[in-house]
Design a protein around this motif. Structure first.
Motif, PDB file in Angstrom:
ATOM      1  N   LEU A 168      -7.741  -0.193   1.837  1.00 37.84           N
ATOM      2  CA  LEU A 168      -6.826   1.229   2.376  1.00 37.84           C
ATOM      3  C   LEU A 168      -6.872   2.020   3.198  1.00 37.84           C
ATOM      4  O   LEU A 168      -5.997   2.307   4.020  1.00 37.84           O
ATOM      5  CB  LEU A 168      -6.485   1.963   0.706  1.00 37.84           C
ATOM      6  N   ARG A 178      -5.842   4.425  -4.627  1.00 40.22           N
ATOM      7  CA  ARG A 178      -6.942   2.734  -4.059  1.00 40.22           C
ATOM      8  C   ARG A 178      -6.185   2.373  -5.208  1.00 40.22           C
ATOM      9  O   ARG A 178      -5.394   1.369  -5.547  1.00 40.22           O
ATOM     10  CB  ARG A 178      -8.519   2.740  -4.023  1.00 40.22           C
ATOM     11  N   MET A 228      -1.761   8.270   4.550  1.00 44.03           N
ATOM     12  CA  MET A 228      -1.563   7.940   3.091  1.00 44.03           C
ATOM     13  C   MET A 228      -0.916   8.413   2.806  1.00 44.03           C
ATOM     14  O   MET A 228       0.269   8.382   2.024  1.00 44.03           O
ATOM     15  CB  MET A 228      -3.153   8.464   2.127  1.00 44.03           C
ATOM     16  N   GLY A 267       2.659   2.234  -3.430  1.00 42.30           N
ATOM     17  CA  GLY A 267       1.484   2.537  -4.359  1.00 42.30           C
ATOM     18  C   GLY A 267       1.141   3.842  -3.971  1.00 42.30           C
ATOM     19  O   GLY A 267       1.220   4.738  -4.903  1.00 42.30           O
ATOM     20  N   LEU A 268       0.895   4.035  -2.741  1.00 42.22           N
ATOM     21  CA  LEU A 268       0.650   5.559  -2.506  1.00 42.22           C
ATOM     22  C   LEU A 268       1.787   6.349  -2.590  1.00 42.22           C
ATOM     23  O   LEU A 268       1.865   7.354  -3.529  1.00 42.22           O
ATOM     24  CB  LEU A 268       0.363   5.619  -1.453  1.00 42.22           C
ATOM     25  N   ILE A 314       1.500  -1.089  -0.857  1.00 40.10           N
ATOM     26  CA  ILE A 314       0.118   0.304   0.008  1.00 40.10           C
ATOM     27  C   ILE A 314       1.050   1.526  -0.152  1.00 40.10           C
ATOM     28  O   ILE A 314       0.575   2.324  -0.447  1.00 40.10           O
ATOM     29  CB  ILE A 314      -1.224   0.270   1.164  1.00 40.10           C
ATOM     30  N   SER A 315       1.798   1.162   1.165  1.00 44.21           N
ATOM     31  CA  SER A 315       2.811   2.719   1.095  1.00 44.21           C
ATOM     32  C   SER A 315       3.425   2.773  -0.085  1.00 44.21           C
ATOM     33  O   SER A 315       3.479   3.741  -0.764  1.00 44.21           O
ATOM     34  CB  SER A 315       3.594   2.437   2.266  1.00 44.21           C
ATOM     35  N   ALA A 344      -2.107   1.981  -5.167  1.00 47.70           N
ATOM     36  CA  ALA A 344      -2.580   0.371  -4.469  1.00 47.70           C
ATOM     37  C   ALA A 344      -2.462  -0.861  -4.239  1.00 47.70           C
ATOM     38  O   ALA A 344      -1.784  -1.633  -3.365  1.00 47.70           O
ATOM     39  CB  ALA A 344      -2.623   1.172  -2.763  1.00 47.70           C
TER      40      ALA A 344
END
Length: 170
Positions: free
Chosen positions: A36, A26, A46, A7-8, A4-5, A29
């Motif tokens: 999310l 979203r 985020m 992708g963000l 997730i991190s 991530a």
């Protein structure tokens, strides 16, 4: 959480902090909106997660496996920062951009300060300048800001300044 991190971080680095919608984040991530929000319950969280990921990647890329000789270590750090700018963020520091996008955010300001302090401390230690971490940070910050305008010439200038700093025994 690292997926997730990552992708963000990519989304904010490529599109800035204002443009990407929550749906864009979203998608970047690679998780559901529910997931999310489970790990990053607000846009501010985020941004912090993305920057924390960037902080760790930057430290690894710039400071891992440096030469033992201080002068070579400093040259290597500056060359690596030039490569980072070339491949990761050719238009400036993402941490400064985040604070500029949300100047009242104390968590962002604290993360910026922690990131820069760690960069300064590590650079000074590697260069044998452990009692003077401000000067290497000024050189690194100058390189980061000059890169979009001067590219590799900024790296060369930063190296010349770093050599002058070391010769002064600072």
């Amino acid at each position: 959480m690292s997926k997730i991190s990552e992708g963000l971080e990519r989304a904010f680095a490529s599109r800035g902090f204002a443009e990407p919608s929550v749906e864009d984040l979203r998608d970047a991530a690679g998780v559901s909106l529910r997931t999310l929000y489970k790990y990053t319950p607000s846009r501010a969280e985020m941004v912090l997660a993305a920057l924390e990921n960037r902080h760790q990647r930057y430290l690894t890329r710039v400071f891992d496996n440096l030469p033992n000789e201080p002068e070579k270590a400093l040259d290597t750090i500056l060359s690596r920062i030039g490569k980072w700018m070339e491949t990761e963020t050719s238009h400036g520091c993402l941490f400064h951009a985040a604070v500029a996008a949300d100047p009242r955010s104390q968590p962002l300001r604290a993360l910026l300060e922690r990131h820069k302090a760690e960069v300064a401390t590590r650079a000074a230690a590697a260069a044998g300048l452990s009692s003077a971490d401000t000067a290497p940070l000024v050189i690194i910050e100058g390189l980061t800001q000059a890169w979009p305008l001067r590219g590799e010439a900024a790296v060369d200038a930063a190296k010349r300044l770093a050599h002058a700093l070391r010769s002064l025994g600072a």
